[in-house]
Structures are given as C-alpha cells and as structure tokens.
Design a protein around this motif. Sequence first.
Motif, mmCIF file in Angstrom:
data_model
loop_
_atom_site.group_PDB
_atom_site.id
_atom_site.type_symbol
_atom_site.label_atom_id
_atom_site.label_comp_id
_atom_site.label_asym_id
_atom_site.label_seq_id
_atom_site.Cartn_x
_atom_site.Cartn_y
_atom_site.Cartn_z
ATOM 1 N N SER A 66 0.835 -1.205 0.000
ATOM 2 C CA SER A 66 0.000 0.000 0.000
ATOM 3 C C SER A 66 0.869 1.255 0.000
ATOM 4 O O SER A 66 0.524 2.255 -0.648
ATOM 5 C CB SER A 66 -0.927 -0.001 1.219
ATOM 6 N N ASP A 67 2.006 1.201 0.715
ATOM 7 C CA ASP A 67 2.937 2.335 0.705
ATOM 8 C C ASP A 67 3.513 2.551 -0.690
ATOM 9 O O ASP A 67 3.610 3.683 -1.174
ATOM 10 C CB ASP A 67 4.080 2.097 1.694
ATOM 11 N N ARG A 68 3.887 1.450 -1.342
ATOM 12 C CA ARG A 68 4.472 1.547 -2.683
ATOM 13 C C ARG A 68 3.445 2.052 -3.691
ATOM 14 O O ARG A 68 3.758 2.873 -4.557
ATOM 15 C CB ARG A 68 5.029 0.190 -3.117
ATOM 16 N N LEU A 69 2.211 1.564 -3.581
ATOM 17 C CA LEU A 69 1.163 2.009 -4.489
ATOM 18 C C LEU A 69 0.844 3.490 -4.285
ATOM 19 O O LEU A 69 0.597 4.224 -5.255
ATOM 20 C CB LEU A 69 -0.098 1.166 -4.292
ATOM 21 N N ALA A 70 0.850 3.923 -3.021
ATOM 22 C CA ALA A 70 0.610 5.334 -2.731
ATOM 23 C C ALA A 70 1.706 6.201 -3.334
ATOM 24 O O ALA A 70 1.440 7.267 -3.901
ATOM 25 C CB ALA A 70 0.527 5.560 -1.221
ATOM 26 N N LEU A 71 2.947 5.729 -3.242
ATOM 27 C CA LEU A 71 4.071 6.467 -3.813
ATOM 28 C C LEU A 71 3.970 6.529 -5.332
ATOM 29 O O LEU A 71 4.173 7.592 -5.937
ATOM 30 C CB LEU A 71 5.389 5.817 -3.402
ATOM 31 N N ILE A 72 3.639 5.384 -5.954
ATOM 32 C CA ILE A 72 3.487 5.359 -7.410
ATOM 33 C C ILE A 72 2.367 6.298 -7.853
ATOM 34 O O ILE A 72 2.508 7.045 -8.832
ATOM 35 C CB ILE A 72 3.212 3.921 -7.889
ATOM 36 N N GLY A 73 1.262 6.265 -7.127
ATOM 37 C CA GLY A 73 0.152 7.152 -7.458
ATOM 38 C C GLY A 73 0.529 8.619 -7.315
ATOM 39 O O GLY A 73 0.155 9.454 -8.153
ATOM 40 N N PHE A 74 1.299 8.926 -6.282
ATOM 41 C CA PHE A 74 1.734 10.306 -6.056
ATOM 42 C C PHE A 74 2.662 10.770 -7.169
ATOM 43 O O PHE A 74 2.476 11.853 -7.739
ATOM 44 C CB PHE A 74 2.435 10.406 -4.701
ATOM 45 N N ILE A 75 3.668 9.960 -7.493
ATOM 46 C CA ILE A 75 4.622 10.332 -8.541
ATOM 47 C C ILE A 75 3.923 10.488 -9.885
ATOM 48 O O ILE A 75 4.169 11.462 -10.620
ATOM 49 C CB ILE A 75 5.749 9.283 -8.638
ATOM 50 N N THR A 76 3.025 9.551 -10.203
ATOM 51 C CA THR A 76 2.280 9.632 -11.467
ATOM 52 C C THR A 76 1.458 10.910 -11.536
ATOM 53 O O THR A 76 1.435 11.602 -12.570
ATOM 54 C CB THR A 76 1.368 8.409 -11.631
ATOM 55 N N SER A 77 0.787 11.237 -10.447
ATOM 56 C CA SER A 77 -0.034 12.443 -10.416
ATOM 57 C C SER A 77 0.807 13.701 -10.592
ATOM 58 O O SER A 77 0.442 14.617 -11.334
ATOM 59 C CB SER A 77 -0.808 12.517 -9.094
ATOM 60 N N VAL A 78 1.949 13.741 -9.899
ATOM 61 C CA VAL A 78 2.824 14.911 -9.986
ATOM 62 C C VAL A 78 3.357 15.086 -11.408
ATOM 63 O O VAL A 78 3.407 16.206 -11.931
ATOM 64 C CB VAL A 78 3.982 14.798 -8.974
ATOM 65 N N VAL A 79 3.748 13.986 -12.037
ATOM 66 C CA VAL A 79 4.253 14.068 -13.419
ATOM 67 C C VAL A 79 3.169 14.587 -14.358
ATOM 68 O O VAL A 79 3.400 15.502 -15.160
ATOM 69 C CB VAL A 79 4.764 12.694 -13.890
ATOM 70 N N LEU A 80 1.982 14.015 -14.268
ATOM 71 C CA LEU A 80 0.886 14.441 -15.142
ATOM 72 C C LEU A 80 0.509 15.897 -14.903
ATOM 73 O O LEU A 80 0.197 16.637 -15.848
ATOM 74 C CB LEU A 80 -0.331 13.547 -14.930
ATOM 75 N N LEU A 81 0.552 16.321 -13.652
ATOM 76 C CA LEU A 81 0.199 17.701 -13.335
ATOM 77 C C LEU A 81 1.274 18.684 -13.774
ATOM 78 O O LEU A 81 1.029 19.906 -13.768
ATOM 79 C CB LEU A 81 -0.075 17.839 -11.830
ATOM 80 N N HIS A 82 2.448 18.193 -14.126
ATOM 81 C CA HIS A 82 3.454 19.038 -14.776
ATOM 82 C C HIS A 82 3.274 19.017 -16.296
ATOM 83 O O HIS A 82 3.323 20.060 -16.946
ATOM 84 C CB HIS A 82 4.874 18.566 -14.423
ATOM 85 N N TRP A 83 3.083 17.831 -16.838
ATOM 86 C CA TRP A 83 2.980 17.705 -18.293
ATOM 87 C C TRP A 83 1.807 18.506 -18.866
ATOM 88 O O TRP A 83 1.969 19.215 -19.868
ATOM 89 C CB TRP A 83 2.806 16.241 -18.687
ATOM 90 N N LEU A 84 0.637 18.386 -18.242
ATOM 91 C CA LEU A 84 -0.564 18.981 -18.823
ATOM 92 C C LEU A 84 -0.473 20.506 -18.959
ATOM 93 O O LEU A 84 -0.762 21.048 -20.031
ATOM 94 C CB LEU A 84 -1.795 18.568 -18.008
ATOM 95 N N PRO A 85 -0.068 21.244 -17.912
ATOM 96 C CA PRO A 85 0.033 22.700 -18.095
ATOM 97 C C PRO A 85 1.165 23.128 -19.019
ATOM 98 O O PRO A 85 1.047 24.142 -19.698
ATOM 99 C CB PRO A 85 0.236 23.224 -16.667
ATOM 100 N N VAL A 86 2.265 22.350 -19.053
ATOM 101 C CA VAL A 86 3.344 22.670 -20.002
ATOM 102 C C VAL A 86 2.832 22.517 -21.431
ATOM 103 O O VAL A 86 3.069 23.383 -22.294
ATOM 104 C CB VAL A 86 4.576 21.772 -19.776
ATOM 105 N N LEU A 87 2.116 21.430 -21.703
ATOM 106 C CA LEU A 87 1.542 21.204 -23.028
ATOM 107 C C LEU A 87 0.567 22.323 -23.403
ATOM 108 O O LEU A 87 0.604 22.853 -24.528
ATOM 109 C CB LEU A 87 0.834 19.851 -23.073
ATOM 110 N N ARG A 88 -0.294 22.667 -22.474
ATOM 111 C CA ARG A 88 -1.286 23.713 -22.756
ATOM 112 C C ARG A 88 -0.602 25.057 -22.974
ATOM 113 O O ARG A 88 -0.950 25.796 -23.900
ATOM 114 C CB ARG A 88 -2.278 23.800 -21.589
ATOM 115 N N TYR A 89 0.349 25.379 -22.120
ATOM 116 C CA TYR A 89 1.018 26.687 -22.194
ATOM 117 C C TYR A 89 1.753 26.856 -23.518
ATOM 118 O O TYR A 89 1.655 27.904 -24.169
ATOM 119 C CB TYR A 89 1.990 26.815 -21.020
ATOM 120 N N THR A 90 2.490 25.825 -23.924
ATOM 121 C CA THR A 90 3.250 25.926 -25.172
ATOM 122 C C THR A 90 2.355 25.797 -26.406
ATOM 123 O O THR A 90 2.622 26.409 -27.438
ATOM 124 C CB THR A 90 4.347 24.852 -25.219
#
Length: 217
Positions: A66-90
């Motif tokens: 559960s700790d590992r899954l929480a970490l994976i979910g957190f990292i995935t969310s953080v990456v996506l939340l960076h990618w999406l605004p960069v894509l939109r902005y550019t």
Amino acid sequence: AVQLSLVLAALFLWPASTQPAGLVCLRVWFLYLIYWLFFSQGTVRRQLKFGKTLHRSKDKGRSSWSDRLALIGFITSVVLLHWLPVLRYTKLGIYPTEITGYEALGLPTIAAALFLHQRAVRDLGEASGSVATPTQLVVDGAYARIQHPIYTSHMLLFFGTAMLLHSAPTALLFILVCTTYYLRLTAQEARVLDNVFGDNYRAYAAKTPRFLPFPRL
C-alpha cells in the motif's frame, strides 16, 4: 546531477518539444533551471556532503504494498500535473510580456519555496530525508516553525509552477495531491519519531503545526 537533469528534462522539455516552437519558450527553461537549483540543493547536495541516502529497502515509507502504491500514485499524479500545463502553455503560446496575476502570485511563491527548502535542508543536516530510525530530533531553524518544511517547500514550488504556466486548477490540484500524500507519509514519520523520542517528540508535535505556521495545519 546527471540523473536529476534527465528527470527534469522529461518533466519540462519533453512535453514542450511536442509542440511547435515549444522549446523556444523561455518560461519552460526558466522552470527547468529553478527545479534544478531546488532539487540539487536537497538530495544531490546531501549525497555529496554526507554520502548516499538510505537504501530503499530500509525506507519505512515503502515497507508495504500500500505504501508503494501510494508512492506510485503520487509520482504519477505529480508528473501528469506538470505535463498537462506545459503542453497547454506551449500549445496556446501564452507568452505574456507583462506581469499578470499569475506571475504576481507564482514568482513570490517559487521564491519562498527556494528559500524554505534551502533553509530546511541546512537545518536537517545529516538526517536522511527518508522515513528511517532517526538519531536526533531536529527542532531548530525552519523546524521550529513547522514540522515538515521540506514538504511545504515542495507544495509551494508546484503551486508556483502551475501559476506561472497560467493554470490555477492545476495549482489547486497540486495542493490536494500533495496534502493527501504527505498526510499519509507524515503519519508514518510521526510513529517512528514517537517510538524513538517519546515525550520529547510529542511535546514538539503538540506545539508545532505540520505544514504551515498556523495552528492545526
């Protein structure tokens, strides 16, 4: 340092490169540099000064599935939340020549994140950033005001980044995702610290807020 550069390139430069003239966007490169400065003064600096950090197998924050899954979910969310605004902005070519409300809020927030992170890393000293059995209870400097200044600096950095990319919804989502994950992680840290330092830690935790210098935050 090389690994950090590659990770940040994947976070900012890769999504920008998918858009026409995306890599000529100075704001993307500015954020890339800010992140490099931010994280290099943390993990990279600590490893150069004190040696390698705790091995993952001994990290109590990753001791269960559960700790590992929480970490994976957190990292995935953080990456996506960076990618999406960069894509939109550019993609939209949002290159303001004047300071808007986004810049007025984003730039000071990022500056605060850099200052707090540098101060917290210095105050933490040799103590590991991983959930491990600590040798000392750090209560001075930034830790005298809040229990988890490094986590707070991460939230400030992510929030400010989203604002500079003109995405207020993403900024709020960053706060939600980080708060949810960090509440889980700090609960684990609290159990470790309570077992090691007992009354001293409980007295510190009772009077010191977790993330913001206000009661119960």
